[in-house]
Write a protein that holds these residues in place. Sequence first.
Motif, PDB file in Angstrom:
ATOM      1  N   SER A 168       0.849  -1.183   0.000  1.00  0.00           N
ATOM      2  CA  SER A 168       0.000   0.000   0.000  1.00  0.00           C
ATOM      3  C   SER A 168       0.885   1.233   0.000  1.00  0.00           C
TER       4      SER A 168
ATOM      5  N   GLY B 121      -7.239   5.555  -3.046  1.00  0.00           N
ATOM      6  CA  GLY B 121      -7.195   4.995  -1.702  1.00  0.00           C
ATOM      7  C   GLY B 121      -7.605   5.911  -0.577  1.00  0.00           C
ATOM      8  N   LEU B 122      -7.387   7.220  -0.746  1.00  0.00           N
ATOM      9  CA  LEU B 122      -7.532   8.103   0.410  1.00  0.00           C
ATOM     10  C   LEU B 122      -8.963   8.549   0.681  1.00  0.00           C
TER      11      LEU B 122
ATOM     12  N   THR C 177       0.841   6.956   6.033  1.00  0.00           N
ATOM     13  CA  THR C 177       0.046   8.026   5.453  1.00  0.00           C
ATOM     14  C   THR C 177      -0.810   8.682   6.531  1.00  0.00           C
TER      15      THR C 177
ATOM     16  N   ASP D  99      -6.186   3.088   3.765  1.00  0.00           N
ATOM     17  CA  ASP D  99      -5.858   3.194   2.345  1.00  0.00           C
ATOM     18  C   ASP D  99      -6.337   1.897   1.698  1.00  0.00           C
TER      19      ASP D  99
ATOM     20  N   TYR E 228      -6.722  -1.826   6.060  1.00  0.00           N
ATOM     21  CA  TYR E 228      -6.539  -1.555   4.642  1.00  0.00           C
ATOM     22  C   TYR E 228      -7.589  -2.355   3.886  1.00  0.00           C
TER      23      TYR E 228
END
Length: 417
Positions: free
Chosen positions: A127, A186-187, A270, A283, A356
């Motif tokens: 990721s 992803g965010l 992140t 994510d 995730y």
Amino acid sequence: MPIAGVNVTYDPNTLVNDGKPIELDWWAWTNVEQFQAIADAYSEIHPNVVINVVNQPWEDYWTKLPLELQSGGGPALFNVHNSQHENLIANMEPYDIDPADLEADYAGAASHLIDGETHYIDLGLMSGAIYYNTDMWEAAGLTDADIPTTWDEFREVAKALTIRDGDQLRQAGFNFNSGGHTMQAGLAYQLGQNLFEADGSTPAIDNEANLEVIQRFVDIYADGSGDPDFGAAGTDSFGQGLSAMTYAWGWFSGTLKNDYPDLNWSAFQTPVPEAGETPYALDRYNGESTFGINANASEAEKEVAQDFLRYFLTDAESMKELSLIFSVFPAYKPIADDPVFAENPALAAFGEIDRYIWPGPIPATFETTTATMWEEILFNGVAPEEALAAAQATIEKDLSGKDFVSSEGLYAFYSGN
């Protein structure tokens, strides 16, 4: 010899193919030496079995392999990339292993179930993380205590890492050029937004969560911490020592090691929207897949392939080595706490592994269309709202008539949009 494994087990004290000689081919596009070593170790236990790992370059692999399989030929074993799922699945033999045992030993294995059958799983998970230049970090007076955990903190750190000579940008605090679409996919999950609606098939792009993600990074560039024209790709600019931070997936650590060996860098998880709060998902992730078994192989070849599969999935040392080579967090749970993984900053940057989400082998239109969307925003001045609406329309058109269904519903914390 001892039986290996925890839930998925392998008993080496049995004959394979009744002890009669047999030879299998195993196609791979990378790390051929490592895969051959695993095959040779298996042959030491079963001298009647020879497994030849055949190097098939990536450029030809996804043309040659599907054609071979569709014609009823091809190798008995072949490495899989889940982006090619639709081109392979019809000719893949299901694993002869209880899916419950696979899920007990391998993170995310259940997400690969199709009608109760498994055809491949992830040997490791990859990721995104924030990579940062540790020399630039120190020169800016930053310490480990300044590693940001929220996006607001990140924005301020990006300012601190930016160097300008008048109007000229000399060092970008953060550079995501050519990578906006990777973050985009992803965010939005951090804000509770899935990539697909509750039906698993309708794309969910044009919404407030994706708009917030876009605006966040547009604002960072508006601060002067980066610029669309400051290098074509943020990862290249980072490797060249021109940008202090960039967003990338685990593969980037291998690129840095090979292409920029003198660069001093590390990585951190992140950031998230709110301090102290675990988001819906940190994510998305994708996996480095295990190999597939050719459904068109002979019964003897398939029997040996299934036996080798159990050996492969219970070989803890090889799983550890492959995870490090591919820069992926190991999916094999018995080795997940091995301290060697903490030595790789990109792997250490992983947060809670169960936070995730894997959307499935999403169609390529998501990547290509959102990449175009970001180009429109950064270079052509298109308003984010308009760019999102256009992206939504394009992806809907591209998916029309397709049978794709997202795997998001298998996420442990899934909540439909």
